[in-house]
Enzyme design. Structure first.
Site, PDB file in Angstrom:
ATOM      1  N   SER A   1       0.837  -1.208   0.000  1.00 28.96           N
ATOM      2  CA  SER A   1       0.000   0.000   0.000  1.00 28.96           C
ATOM      3  C   SER A   1       0.863   1.245   0.000  1.00 28.96           C
ATOM      4  O   SER A   1       1.977   1.252   0.555  1.00 28.96           O
ATOM      5  CB  SER A   1      -0.888   0.029   1.238  1.00 28.96           C
TER       6      SER A   1
ATOM      7  N   TYR B   1      -2.126  -1.154  10.153  1.00 34.62           N
ATOM      8  CA  TYR B   1      -2.306  -1.466   8.724  1.00 34.62           C
ATOM      9  C   TYR B   1      -1.050  -1.069   7.947  1.00 34.62           C
ATOM     10  O   TYR B   1      -0.545  -1.837   7.119  1.00 34.62           O
ATOM     11  CB  TYR B   1      -3.535  -0.718   8.190  1.00 34.62           C
TER      12      TYR B   1
END
Ligand code: NAD
Length: 249
Positions: free
Chosen positions: A140, A155
């Site tokens: 990401s 995350y």
């Protein structure tokens, strides 16, 4: 047909709005036979059927090592070969550092990192015997920038870890003819954003992105195809930003 006759596993591909399904469809358009692994057997089977009758959808919780091995065994019994693994399954949470719990940390880390570790370990023995294979891990932009707009620190850490896993596998597995790379998507309009940001918020984010829009799932699928196919035959250990310029090195 860049993936003619090849067999590709895509984890977390059951949502037909998601990156995994878009990637599965893109690969199928290039001649691949697809195996979608996701938590729910029915959803996985329906997602595979929506691509075409030649494809397979199976239940597999990627956190479960034995389940990963069983799924890969079933793929080999069905198709006789396995060329590509896309470690796409992931859970996103936006809780800040002091608002998340041990359980939040566990699920976010386990699905991305342990899941990619388990699935990669399940496919490598077969890929090694054929001396070929491509593994693509879904990271990401959050890991690239030190926090996403929506992803919390746990995350971000999970996505950094999966990117590092791809790099380490690239180095270790290169002598076996196996390549491993990662993609760092920017914000993609999928189920992952539901409940985390509204349309006005998405418009505000888009204004701050150099290319002026969020990513589509097919933007990421195209990058996945590049890293899974021979177009990238001399690329391994790369983290490819597909973020519209949200992160520029
Ligand atoms: P999504 O929610 O559609 O896809 C995630 C999939 O993973 C779901 O189908 C879910 O059922 C599956 N999954 C969850 N836990 C699982 C488990 N234990 N075993 C197997 N499957 C499991 O969302 P998406 O946006 O398509 O996300 C796909 C990947 O892309 C994720 O790894 C996510 O972190 C990453 N990503 C997404 C964005 C974004 O903005 N949407 C940005 C960067 C990275």
């Amino acid at each position: 047909m860049q993936l003619k006759d090849q067999v590709a596993i895509i984890t977390g591909g059951a949502s037909q709005r998601g990156i995994g399904w878009a990637t599965a469809k893109r690969f199928a358009d290039e001649g691949a036979r697809i195996v979608i692994l996701d938590l729910d057997a029915k959803a996985a089977a329906e997602a595979a059927r929506a691509i075409g009758p030649a494809h397979l959808g199976l239940a597999c919780d990627v956190r479960d090592e034995a389940a990963c091995r069983t799924a890969v065994q079933q793929v080999l019994e069905t198709f006789g070969r396995l060329d590509i693994l896309v470690n796409n399954a992931g859970v996103s949470q936006s809780h800040r550092l002091m608002d998340s719990t041990q359980a939040d940390y566990d699920i976010v880390m386990d699905v991305s990192v342990r899941g990619a570790y388990n699935m990669s370990r399940a496919v490598v023995p077969h890929m090694r015997t054929r001396r070929q294979g491509a593994i693509v891990c879904m990271g990401s932009v959050a890991a690239q920038r030190g926090g996403g707009i929506l992803g919390g620190p746990h995350y971000t850490a999970a996505k950094g870890a999966i990117q590092a896993l791809a790099k380490a596998m690239a180095r270790e597995l290169a002598p076996d003819g196996i390549r491993a790379n990662a993609i760092a998507p920017g914000m993609v309009d999928t189920e992952l954003l539901v409940g985390k940001i509204d349309d006005a918020g998405k418009r505000r984010v888009a204004e701050g992105i150099p290319l002026g829009r969020l990513a589509t799932a097919s933007d990421i699928a195209n990058a996945c195809l590049f890293l899974a196919s021979d177009q990238s035959a001399y690329i391994t250990g790369l983290v490819l930003d597909v973020s519209g310029g949200m992160h520029i090195h």
